[in-house]
Scaffold this active site. Structure first.
Site, PDB file in Angstrom:
ATOM      1  NE  ARG A  70       7.056 -14.897   3.831  1.00  0.00           N
ATOM      2  CZ  ARG A  70       7.137 -13.576   3.688  1.00  0.00           C
ATOM      3  NH1 ARG A  70       6.048 -12.824   3.740  1.00  0.00           N
ATOM      4  NH2 ARG A  70       8.295 -13.005   3.469  1.00  0.00           N
ATOM      5  CG  HIS A 124      10.218  -9.652   6.905  1.00  0.00           C
ATOM      6  ND1 HIS A 124       9.162 -10.394   6.399  1.00  0.00           N
ATOM      7  CD2 HIS A 124       9.809  -8.365   6.857  1.00  0.00           C
ATOM      8  CE1 HIS A 124       8.157  -9.581   6.079  1.00  0.00           C
ATOM      9  NE2 HIS A 124       8.523  -8.339   6.338  1.00  0.00           N
ATOM     10  CD  GLU A 169       7.853  -6.489   0.680  1.00  0.00           C
ATOM     11  OE1 GLU A 169       8.232  -5.504   1.337  1.00  0.00           O
ATOM     12  OE2 GLU A 169       6.667  -6.695   0.408  1.00  0.00           O
ATOM     13  CG  ASN A 190       5.570 -10.178   0.124  1.00  0.00           C
ATOM     14  OD1 ASN A 190       5.292 -11.385   0.154  1.00  0.00           O
ATOM     15  ND2 ASN A 190       6.372  -9.606   1.006  1.00  0.00           N
ATOM     16  CE1 TYR A 214       1.971  -6.517   1.045  1.00  0.00           C
ATOM     17  CE2 TYR A 214      -0.086  -6.226   2.227  1.00  0.00           C
ATOM     18  CZ  TYR A 214       1.200  -6.702   2.174  1.00  0.00           C
ATOM     19  OH  TYR A 214       1.727  -7.367   3.254  1.00  0.00           O
ATOM     20  CD  GLU A 265       4.419  -9.598   3.449  1.00  0.00           C
ATOM     21  OE1 GLU A 265       4.021  -8.428   3.258  1.00  0.00           O
ATOM     22  OE2 GLU A 265       5.540  -9.877   3.910  1.00  0.00           O
TER      23      GLU A 265
HETATM   24  C1  GBH Z   1       5.180  -5.555   3.241  1.00  0.00           C
HETATM   25  O1  GBH Z   1       5.881  -4.448   2.786  1.00  0.00           O
HETATM   26  C2  GBH Z   1       6.103  -6.075   4.275  1.00  0.00           C
HETATM   27  O2  GBH Z   1       6.757  -7.249   3.848  1.00  0.00           O
HETATM   28  C3  GBH Z   1       5.466  -6.259   5.607  1.00  0.00           C
HETATM   29  O3  GBH Z   1       6.465  -6.370   6.558  1.00  0.00           O
HETATM   30  C4  GBH Z   1       4.514  -5.122   5.868  1.00  0.00           C
HETATM   31  O4  GBH Z   1       4.020  -5.159   7.161  1.00  0.00           O
HETATM   32  C5  GBH Z   1       3.384  -5.231   4.875  1.00  0.00           C
HETATM   33  O5  GBH Z   1       3.868  -5.202   3.577  1.00  0.00           O
HETATM   34  C6  GBH Z   1       2.321  -4.158   5.011  1.00  0.00           C
HETATM   35  O6  GBH Z   1       2.852  -2.893   4.790  1.00  0.00           O
HETATM   36  O7  GBH Z   1       4.988   3.032  -0.454  1.00  0.00           O
HETATM   37  O8  GBH Z   1       4.230   4.278  -2.357  1.00  0.00           O
HETATM   38  O9  GBH Z   1       6.356   3.170  -2.425  1.00  0.00           O
HETATM   39  C7  GBH Z   1       5.223  -3.532   2.117  1.00  0.00           C
HETATM   40  C8  GBH Z   1       6.093  -2.298   2.036  1.00  0.00           C
HETATM   41  C9  GBH Z   1       4.686  -0.711   1.073  1.00  0.00           C
HETATM   42  C10 GBH Z   1       6.845  -1.078   0.229  1.00  0.00           C
HETATM   43  C11 GBH Z   1       4.253  -0.266  -0.267  1.00  0.00           C
HETATM   44  C12 GBH Z   1       6.443  -0.674  -1.119  1.00  0.00           C
HETATM   45  C13 GBH Z   1       4.961   0.517  -2.369  1.00  0.00           C
HETATM   46  C14 GBH Z   1       4.208   1.736  -2.545  1.00  0.00           C
HETATM   47  N1  GBH Z   1       5.725  -1.657   0.868  1.00  0.00           N
HETATM   48  N2  GBH Z   1       5.342   0.248  -1.019  1.00  0.00           N
HETATM   49  S1  GBH Z   1       4.982   3.145  -1.913  1.00  0.00           S
END
Ligand code: GBH
Length: 513
Positions: free
Chosen positions: A102, A147, A193, A333, A335, A408
């Site tokens: 991707r 992106h 996102e 995505n 996490y 992701e």
């Molecule tokens: C993804 O975004 C991206 O698509 C990618 O480019 C990036 O490298 C990857 O994750 C790792 O970071 O920050 O407390 O509001 C994730 C970006 C981080 C935004 C977490 C939303 C939620 C919790 N996100 N965030 S907070």
């Protein structure tokens, strides 16, 4: 060699290695034969070559070059230089044994001035070479049109996502991409996102174009309570325009599919009260359903309409028709997870969560001192694999089992400049994280969710947006002094994991022998 050193030194590693393999081997049959296993990346975080061969400036080039925007003062000017090193990176992918990659296209590399200038053929060439090199190795390209990065020209001409003009630009760009690459690219996504891009760009102001107001952030311009809604509305209509072009001009001949990628968090209620449970629903709606409801069901979530009233834009009859073209799949995505506390019926301090635009829902990682999942070195990632299972089942129900891809999922470490090679490469916690999330994923598939792929973020350490190079998400370590890539324990683990689950097509097998 490094592998030996690594395993030799790391008794704990060996233990985790075998126990996680065992842990997931019970789910061998859960992943269908056609399942995509890959790694994910994005143009600004990987390519570098920010001025090479006629590329125009993007909003991120512009932003990172302003002092004070990125924690360590760095930029993506060079990043991991995949623009020049892609052959090497695809060899690493082949080594890991993925069957898909991707990546995203840099809009400004193809159209330096959007639809107001020429097509940069050198940019088209680069992606042609990349796609060719992927297919040569039996690796399926999975392509995102944008992106976070857009030509800065659009920002300057008409304020990008704040203007409905952007729909014309996105449609024009998407058309060029489908026409140029669609004979070989079978998986398209319009946006990565957009919820994050819009919230950070127009509510907290932490990402370009750095707009916000009041206590939401520290910006010179903006309106945190309204602009995110306008920007999102234009994103949704731009998505619909691109899907419409794909459906009417390309899909029948090219035979691919098209979707959108959302950042999806899972939330648990802070308490058992019905107020907190309702707040969880609102939190999901104001974060994810905000985009997916219009795209799949043709209208904004009820909770948003109720709380935002006339601030929430309205789709015309004609637009609703176009939205009905929907998506072929949803990219997720995911996490981490958070707790949610109600601020609609209950008293909350003024501040985060306590606003209309956030749906009066306060996000917090802990309750009474204990975190929702194990803490990590990244301040927003808590290990809670159940959250992946829950969000997938939620999306399955709400969107009629639309096919999904986990576009992701990954684990980050803080950069530790003085550590030795052994420590740099023994990412045991990342392996545990991935194994536990993949196990949760397998369970959703057994429960009938139509999930068709998983992409680890990321193959390499890379430019982590406002965190610069201070966070490392790679299965491979990158030395940013000389750009040398080195396999971490997780790369080796992912290789074994994939091998135990998947058959690659014959071209790829021959190549890797
Ligand atoms: C993804 O975004 C991206 O698509 C990618 O480019 C990036 O490298 C990857 O994750 C790792 O970071 O920050 O407390 O509001 C994730 C970006 C981080 C935004 C977490 C939303 C939620 C919790 N996100 N965030 S907070």
């Amino acid at each position: 060699m490094e592998v030996l050193v690594l395993l030799g030194h790391c008794v704990l590693g060996i233990f985790v290695y075998f126990s996680t393999i065992l842990m997931v081997s019970s789910s061998v049959s859960s992943f269908p034969n056609t399942f995509l296993f890959g790694t994910a990346s994005s143009s600004y975080q990987y390519e570098g070559a920010f001025l090479s061969d006629g590329k125009g400036l993007s909003n991120w080039d512009f932003f990172t070059h302003k002092p004070g925007t990125i924690i360590d003062g760095t930029t993506g000017d060079i990043a991991v230089d995949q623009y020049h090193l892609y052959e090497e990176d695809l060899n690493l992918m082949n080594h890991v044994g993925v069957n898909s990659y991707r990546f995203s296209i840099s809009w400004a590399r193809i159209l330096p001035e959007g639809r107001f200038g020429h097509i940069n053929w050198a940019g088209i060439d680069y992606y042609n070479k990349l796609i060719h090199a992927l297919l040569h190795r039996g690796i399926e390209p999975f392509v995102t049109l944008t992106h976070y990065d857009i030509p800065q020209e659009l920002e300057e001409r008409y304020g990008a996502w704040l203007s409905s003009e952007v729909q014309e630009d996105f449609k024009y760009y998407a058309d060029i991409c489908f026409r140029s690459f669609g004979d070989r690219v079978k998986y398209w996504t319009t946006f990565n996102e957009p919820n994050v891009a819009v919230i950070r760009g127009y509510r907290s102001g932490m990402y370009p174009p750095s707009r916000c107001s009041g206590s939401f952030g520290n910006c010179s311009y903006g309106d945190s309570e309204r602009e995110p809604l306008t920007a999102a509305h234009n994103v949704i209509l731009s998505h619909a325009a691109a899907v419409d072009v794909y459906r009417t001009k390309y899909q029948k001949i090219q035979g691919g599919s098209i979707g959108i990628v959302m950042n999806a968090l899972w939330y648990e209620p802070f308490s058992n009260s019905s107020e907190d449970k309702l707040a969880v629903e609102r939190a999901i709606s104001f974060y994810m359903n905000w985009f997916l409801d219009p795209i799949v069901h043709g209208k904004y979530p009820e909770e948003m309409r109720e709380i935002l009233g006339l601030d929430l834009p309205v789709f015309s009859k004609h637009e609703v028709e176009k939205l009905k073209n929907g998506v072929d799949f949803i990219g997720v995505n995911h996490y981490t997870s958070f707790y949610i506390k109600d601020c609609k019926y209950s008293e909350c301090e003024p501040g985060p969560g306590n606003s209309k635009i956030e749906g009066f829902a306060l996000r917090t990682p802990q309750k009474y001192g204990s975190f929702i999942g194990k803490e990590t070195e990244v301040d927003w990632i808590y290990v809670y694999p159940q959250g992946l299972e829950n969000i997938i089942m939620y999306i399955k129900e709400r969107y009629n089992n639309t096919p999904m891809f986990i576009t992701e999922n990954g684990y980050g470490y803080k950069d530790k400049p003085n550590s030795n090679v052994k420590d740099l490469l023994s990412d045991v916690e990342r392996v545990e994280y991935m194994a536990s999330y993949l196990k949760a994923l397998a369970s959703t598939i057994r429960k009938g969710a139509d999930v068709r792929g998983y992409f680890a973020w990321s193959l390499l350490d890379n430019f982590e947006w406002t965190s610069g190079y201070t966070l490392r998400f790679g299965l491979y370590h990158v030395d940013f002094g000389n750009l040398i890539r080195r396999a971490r324990f997780s790369a080796i683990w992912y290789r074994k994991f994939i091998a135990s689950k998947m058959k690659k097509n014959s071209t790829a097998q021959v190549y890797s022998m």
